[in-house]
Scaffold this motif. Structure first.
Motif, short mmCIF file in Angstrom:
data_model
loop_
_atom_site.label_atom_id
_atom_site.label_comp_id
_atom_site.label_asym_id
_atom_site.label_seq_id
_atom_site.Cartn_x
_atom_site.Cartn_y
_atom_site.Cartn_z
N SER A 14 0.84 -1.19 0.00
CA SER A 14 0.00 0.00 0.00
C SER A 14 0.88 1.24 0.00
N SER A 17 0.49 3.64 2.82
CA SER A 17 0.81 3.09 4.13
C SER A 17 2.32 2.91 4.34
N ASP A 42 -4.08 3.77 -3.31
CA ASP A 42 -5.36 4.16 -2.73
C ASP A 42 -5.66 5.60 -3.09
N MET A 75 -11.69 5.13 -3.33
CA MET A 75 -12.64 5.31 -2.22
C MET A 75 -13.19 6.72 -2.34
N ASP A 185 -7.47 -6.25 1.90
CA ASP A 185 -6.87 -4.93 2.17
C ASP A 185 -7.22 -4.47 3.59
N GLY A 186 -6.19 -4.09 4.34
CA GLY A 186 -6.39 -3.55 5.69
C GLY A 186 -5.79 -4.44 6.75
N ARG A 187 -4.66 -3.98 7.34
CA ARG A 187 -3.99 -4.71 8.43
C ARG A 187 -3.63 -6.15 8.02
N ILE A 188 -3.24 -6.32 6.74
CA ILE A 188 -2.91 -7.67 6.27
C ILE A 188 -1.63 -8.17 6.95
N GLY A 208 0.70 -3.65 4.16
CA GLY A 208 0.78 -2.32 4.76
C GLY A 208 1.57 -2.33 6.04
C1 DX5 Z 1 -7.36 1.72 3.75
C2 DX5 Z 1 -6.51 1.50 2.54
C3 DX5 Z 1 -5.44 0.47 2.75
C4 DX5 Z 1 -4.58 0.71 3.91
C5 DX5 Z 1 -3.72 -0.49 4.19
O1 DX5 Z 1 -7.94 2.96 3.79
O2 DX5 Z 1 -7.31 1.03 1.50
O3 DX5 Z 1 -4.71 0.20 1.58
O4 DX5 Z 1 -3.87 1.87 3.81
O5 DX5 Z 1 -2.84 -0.21 5.19
P1 DX5 Z 1 -2.66 -1.04 6.53
O6 DX5 Z 1 -2.26 -2.44 6.16
O7 DX5 Z 1 -1.59 -0.30 7.18
O8 DX5 Z 1 -3.96 -1.07 7.26
#
Ligand code: DX5
Ligand code: ZN
Length: 235
Positions: A14, A17, A42, A75, A185-188, A208
């Motif tokens: 990401s 991130s 993103d 988004m 996606d998200g805290r992977i 990320g």
């Molecule tokens: C969330 C984004 C992600 C995010 C991932 O708004 O779509 O791509 O930044 O980052 P981590 O893994 O740090 O949550």
């Protein structure tokens, strides 16, 4: 044609991130030297969710500095403008949120007419039944494991029901015999990759803050690339 999108357990770091937003080109080059072959970009409009880390002109400038495939995640409350600009700058894959889009089918057609991989993204609480009619047209489905736009909140964690949702999506895709990829996606974490990568339950993992150390980007990316190779070899 062989494409990185057809590989197993793809690492898609990401950008917002793990990269240094003041030195994007050097961050992306560090990821490339570490063996990374896809970049998760993103785009947030500050309205769909309350953050806006990256602008389109910056993404356009970065596109000229690297050939790494851009796996874009839009988004936005209104997709048309952002999706159109990402098509024009040469994004390889664009996944837009289904929730605010009034013409999902039309948007997927538009992307395919421009030879861009297309698909939709879902917030954690959005039901998979919303995919029923469009799934067959999607090259990829992105499941947000956290609430989109809240990655900077330290206490934002993966929703408790995500394991069930990931497996149910995989079953839907298998039942229909589709080539659709699943993006998480998200805290992977490495645990997520172990649970879903080798078996092909999910295909693209947005790496990320949980699995890459942005202070030591190249080495950290190289370690993760190496770890993924071992994971696939031993499974
Ligand atoms: C969330 C984004 C992600 C995010 C991932 O708004 O779509 O791509 O930044 O980052 P981590 O893994 O740090 O949550
Ligand atoms: Zn994302």
């Amino acid at each position: 044609m062989n494409s990185v999108f057809d590989e197993k357990c793809i690492l898609s770091p990401s950008l917002i991130s793990v990269c240094d937003l003041c030195n994007l080109e050097s961050s992306v080059k560090a990821l490339e030297r570490g063996g990374i072959r896809m970049l998760h970009v993103d785009i947030l409009d500050g309205h769909f969710s309350p953050s806006m880390p990256l602008g389109l002109d910056t993404v356009k400038a970065l596109r000229k500095k690297t050939e790494i495939p851009f796996d874009c995640h839009v988004m936005a409350s209104s997709n048309d403008f952002f999706v159109g600009e990402l098509v024009d700058l040469g994004a390889e894959q664009i996944l837009f949120h289904l929730e605010p889009e009034p013409h999902v089918d039309r948007m997927i057609n538009y992307l395919h007419e421009h030879n861009v991989r297309a698909g939709v993204a879902l917030k954690p609480g959005t039901d998979l039944s919303t995919l029923n009619y469009v799934l067959d047209k999607c090259d990829a489905i992105l499941l947000m494991m956290i609430n989109p736009g809240f990655a900077q909140c330290k206490n934002e964690g993966q929703a408790s029901y995500m394991d069930r949702k990931v497996r149910e999506l995989h079953e839907m895709i298998e039942r229909r015999g589709l080539p659709t990829k699943v993006v998480l996606d998200g805290r992977i974490s490495k645990k997520n990759m172990e649970d879903y990568g080798p078996q092909g339950i999910a295909d693209i993992f947005v790496a990320g803050s949980t699995c890459i150390d942005k202070k030591d980007l190249e080495n950290s990316a190289a370690d993760l690339v190496q770890w993924r190779e071992e994971l696939l070899k031993n499974s």
